[in-house]
Scaffold this active site. Structure first.
Site, PDB file in Angstrom:
ATOM      1  N   HIS A 364       0.806  -1.195   0.000  1.00 56.04           N
ATOM      2  CA  HIS A 364       0.000   0.000   0.000  1.00 56.04           C
ATOM      3  C   HIS A 364       0.860   1.274   0.000  1.00 56.04           C
ATOM      4  O   HIS A 364       0.652   2.193  -0.797  1.00 56.04           O
ATOM      5  CB  HIS A 364      -0.834  -0.117   1.284  1.00 56.04           C
ATOM      6  CG  HIS A 364      -1.796   0.965   1.478  1.00 56.04           C
ATOM      7  ND1 HIS A 364      -2.611   1.021   2.550  1.00 56.04           N
ATOM      8  CD2 HIS A 364      -2.058   2.040   0.748  1.00 56.04           C
ATOM      9  CE1 HIS A 364      -3.356   2.082   2.463  1.00 56.04           C
ATOM     10  NE2 HIS A 364      -3.037   2.716   1.373  1.00 56.04           N
ATOM     11  N   CYS A 676       2.423  -6.296 -20.313  1.00 57.81           N
ATOM     12  CA  CYS A 676       2.119  -5.288 -19.288  1.00 57.81           C
ATOM     13  C   CYS A 676       2.965  -5.435 -18.033  1.00 57.81           C
ATOM     14  O   CYS A 676       2.723  -4.749 -17.049  1.00 57.81           O
ATOM     15  CB  CYS A 676       0.636  -5.320 -18.944  1.00 57.81           C
ATOM     16  SG  CYS A 676       0.129  -6.839 -18.154  1.00 57.81           S
TER      17      CYS A 676
HETATM   18  C1  PEP Z   1       2.491  -9.007 -13.948  1.00 55.57           C
HETATM   19  O1  PEP Z   1       2.447 -10.004 -13.223  1.00 55.57           O
HETATM   20  O2  PEP Z   1       3.366  -8.813 -14.803  1.00 55.57           O
HETATM   21  C2  PEP Z   1       1.481  -7.945 -13.808  1.00 55.57           C
HETATM   22  C3  PEP Z   1       1.415  -6.952 -14.653  1.00 55.57           C
HETATM   23  O3  PEP Z   1       0.632  -8.038 -12.753  1.00 55.57           O
HETATM   24  P1  PEP Z   1       1.008  -7.606 -11.253  1.00 55.57           P
HETATM   25  O4  PEP Z   1       2.366  -6.971 -11.280  1.00 55.57           O
HETATM   26  O5  PEP Z   1      -0.058  -6.684 -10.830  1.00 55.57           O
HETATM   27  O6  PEP Z   1       0.978  -8.909 -10.539  1.00 55.57           O
END
Ligand code: PEP
Ligand code: MG
Length: 756
Positions: A364, A676
């Site tokens: 957080h 992503c």
């Molecule tokens: C990932 O795992 O690459 C992702 C984008 O999700 P998070 O970082 O939120 O787990």
């Protein structure tokens, strides 16, 4: 032997400082092993030397003076080979190197053991004797065991800078403490330790002779805390979503609770002093709440306890003063764990960075730091940073490192980096309106990532083409209870409206792992392999359907929503999620709500999903590769564990091959593949991904300009050529060198320099 070992460890741990700890160790070992001498050398990495730091049996004048080159003598040999050396007559060994005035004449038998922690040789412990004999295996085992314990104590001392002071008393620190990157940026500031809370359990019983005065003091303490909370809430309001601000209201409501105040007053009137009467009233409530089966209620227990400590601080005769905040100073808040209320202790414009011993990039407080645009380093581990109050500190939020009391050279280096970064960012502003197009005219959509509504401004300003990943769980994490459909609808609507007609990819709730909800505790031994993401939401269709309904309703207005399912491991999970999506859609139609079906995608972040990318792709409209998790699951490296951070690398050839396979499956099935994970925010890796055929990239707003710059500086042909070469390499390091070289050639050397 165990008893002796325990005694040594106990005495060493209780030693007031490192020199005493070393002196106790050598004396204890000499006595326990009945040898003539025991000596400890510590590694001075800056000078590549081994320095004699403690001895029982050699010339005490040698301490701190005898410095051996790391390759010199038998001590150097032990460090070099990283294993025990057991010699019946040291002077006959070819590597024996006599040192004048050290007082080892007449010694023959020698046993040397390296002090190793996390693969690093921290020093060598040596015992010597007058006879010619090999040490028995039990003796070797004993010294190896003591050395292992000593290495861990020494590691602690190294991290706190104590060994550095000892080895080079005139040089200040330049050694990095490695944690986890929480929020990007680099800052030089001063350490501030937030208010140390008094513990309720420590309050002694004490009678009062003047209940009226005691009650007045109590009222004053309540009023002060009430005022502090109001001020903190006002100060942080621009950075916190309304849901988060609600926390302050909850605190203020608890503070005004008649029963809590009434019980305390009754205790005072019955003859208790105010701290004890307050303690009894607070702890009675804490106990009741802790027993509640409802996770929401048991989470409230911690809130009441926290509030109790705050009031107590003001009740004590000599309250513990918070760090005095001097105007103009740039403060770096350092704490074991940090709450929003801790952040409020420092005026926002003077809060330069955050350092947290616990937590991860997704905690957080790291998210808040990102929202506030200040760097954060998390998860530094168990380190005695409390005594560095007021010291200078460098926080490197890119590398997840901090430097305490940095020397002048390091300060100058970082100051240069800060200046270059500011210039680079100013220059990159010009790219804002330009497309992410290669020199030969190929366009790859570049999206921003967001987590809270407060990210909207940054995401809109950075020159991205929409939102490639909106992590909806963040809004769930900064609340006191699950948000209602209406609250979610309002938030999603705002997000879609801010970017329409550009797309917004919203991921359904991805909690679990290290992302826990304060009001829904999940206790697991292996949370990253447990009840995470889609596994949780499919087991809770009530929560999932509420979210889907809110999203579909929000989409009715703008029709730019793309829905993303996280943490998919099987085809059945996707089928079930799609069924529930259809159910939500039909329910809304039946209820007469306007609704619009969005495009749907699946996150590929688990190896099983990667190898079934084709089957998954056929069921949906697009794929999105989450390399943050894919790297951790493929390499079996916890993404938030600083100890193994060196192994976590998304340029690992196995990851590149896996991404290449997913891209290939996207091509075969005709589904676009987005990337992503944080990898897409690394300019070199972004060029590589372009060359591998990834269809779009999503990066944090702060990284978007750099990635755009990199892509606009190369041709598609160059990127493809780079990908072919990278996929042939054996190690992540080789891939990194290849990418750095490519960036240099494209005139982007500044980016490479900044990262190093
Ligand atoms: C990932 O795992 O690459 C992702 C984008 O999700 P998070 O970082 O939120 O787990
Ligand atoms: Mg993930």
């Amino acid at each position: 032997m165990l008893e002796t070992l325990r005694r040594i460890v106990q005495q060493v741990s209780a030693a007031p400082d490192l020199p005493s700890a070393l002196a106790i160790t050598v004396n204890q070992i000499r006595d326990a092993m009945r040898v003539a001498a025991c000596t400890i050398y510590l590694a001075d990495e800056d000078n590549r030397e081994l320095v004699l730091m403690a001895t029982a049996g050699l010339n005490p004048q040698a301490v701190g003076r005898v410095r051996l080159d790391r390759r010199q003598g038998l001590v150097g040999l032990v460090a070099e080979r990283q294993e025990p050396l057991n010699l019946e007559d040291a002077s006959r060994h070819p590597r024996f190197h006599p040192v004048g005035d050290i007082g080892e004449e007449g010694y023959h038998a020698l046993l040397g053991v390296p002090l190793i922690q996390y693969r690093r040789v921290l020093g060598v412990v040596l015992v010597q004797h007058t006879t010619i004999r090999h040490f028995a295996s039990e003796e070797v085992a004993f010294l190896v065991t003591v050395a292992a314990q000593l290495a861990s104590i020494l590691n602690h001392a190294i991290l706190s800078g104590a060994t550095q002071e000892l080895l080079n008393p005139l040089v200040s620190g330049s050694r990095a403490l490695q944690g986890v990157a929480g929020a990007p940026g680099v800052v030089i500031g001063t350490v501030a330790i937030p208010h140390l809370m008094a513990d309720l359990g420590d309050v002694p019983d004490r009678p009062t002779l003047n209940p009226t005065a005691e009650e007045a003091g109590f009222q004053a303490a309540i009023a002060t805390v009430e005022r502090e909370l109001r001020e903190a809430s006002d100060r942080l309001a621009p950075y916190l979503p309304p849901t988060e601000q609600a926390l302050f209201t909850v605190y203020r409501m608890m503070l005004g609770s008649d029963s809590l105040l009434g019980e305390t007053r009754a205790g005072i009137q019955a003859g208790q002093w105010a701290p004890a009467a307050w303690r009894d009233a607070v702890l009675a409530r804490v106990r009741l709440l802790e027993q509640a089966a409802d996770p929401y209620l048991s989470a409230r227990a911690e809130d009441i306890r926290d509030l109790g400590r705050r009031v107590l601080n003001h009740l004590r005769a000599a309250p513990i003063q918070p760090t005095p905040i001097m105007a103009g100073e740039r403060w770096v808040l350092v704490a074991e764990e940090m709450s929003v209320a801790h952040l409020a202790a420092i005026p926002t414009e003077q809060l330069a960075a955050i350092v947290c011993l616990r937590g991860s990039a997704l905690s957080h407080v790291a998210l808040l730091a990102r929202a506030m645009g200040i760097p954060a380093v998390m998860g530094l581990g168990d380190r005695p940073l409390g005594r560095f109050e007021g010291s200078a500190i460098i926080v490197d939020g890119y590398q997840g490192r901090v430097y305490l009391n940095p020397d002048l050279a390091l300060r100058a280096e970082y100051q240069q980096l800060i200046t270059t970064e500011a210039e680079l960012s100013a220059g990159l502003q010009e790219l804002r309106e330009l497309p992410t197009t290669t020199q030969d005219g190929y366009h790859i959509p570049l999206y921003a990532k967001a987590g809270l509504l407060t990210d909207i401004a940054a995401a809109r300003d950075c020159g991205a083409e929409g939102i490639g990943l909106y992590r909806t769980e963040f809004a769930f994490m900064v609340r006191e209870s699950f948000p209602s459909e209406e609250e979610q609808y309002q938030a999603y609507r705002q997000m879609l409206a801010a970017f329409a007609p550009q797309p917004v990819v919203m991921r359904t709730l991805d909690i679990g792992g290290d992302k826990t909800l304060p009001y829904f505790a999940i206790q697991e031994n292996n949370p990253f392999l447990g009840w995470r993401g889609m596994r949780f939401t499919l087991d809770h269709p009530d929560i999932f359907l509420t979210q889907l309904r809110a999203m579909l309703r929000a989409n009715a207005e703008w029709n730019n929503l793309r829905l993303l399912f996280p943490m998919i491991t099987t085809v059945e999970e996707v089928d079930e999620a799609l069924r529930l999506l259809e159910q939500a859609h039909e329910e809304l139609l039946a209820d007469g709500w306007p609704t619009a079906r969005p495009q749907v995608g699946v996150m590929i972040e688990v190896p099983s999903a990667a190898w079934q990318a084709g089957q998954l792709a056929r069921r949906v409209d697009f794929l999105s590769v989450g390399t943050n998790d894919l790297t951790q699951y493929l390499l079996a490296v916890d993404r938030d564990n600083a100890r193994v951070a060196g192994l976590y690398d998304n340029l690992h050839p196995a990851l590149l091959k896996t991404v290449a396979y997913i891209v290939e499956q996207g091509r075969v099935t005709g589904r676009p593949v987005n990337l992503c994970g944080e990898m897409a925010a690394d300019p070199g890796a972004a060029v590589l991904l372009l060359g591998m055929g990834v269809d779009s990239l999503s990066a944090g707003p702060a990284s978007v300009p750099r990635v755009k710059w990199a892509i606009r500086s190369v041709t598609l042909a160059q990127a493809r050529n780079l990908a072919v070469q990278a996929l042939e390499l054996d190690t992540a390091r080789q891939v990194r060198c290849l990418l750095d070289e490519a960036l240099h050639q494209a005139g982007l050397g500044e980016i490479v320099h900044q990262r190093d």
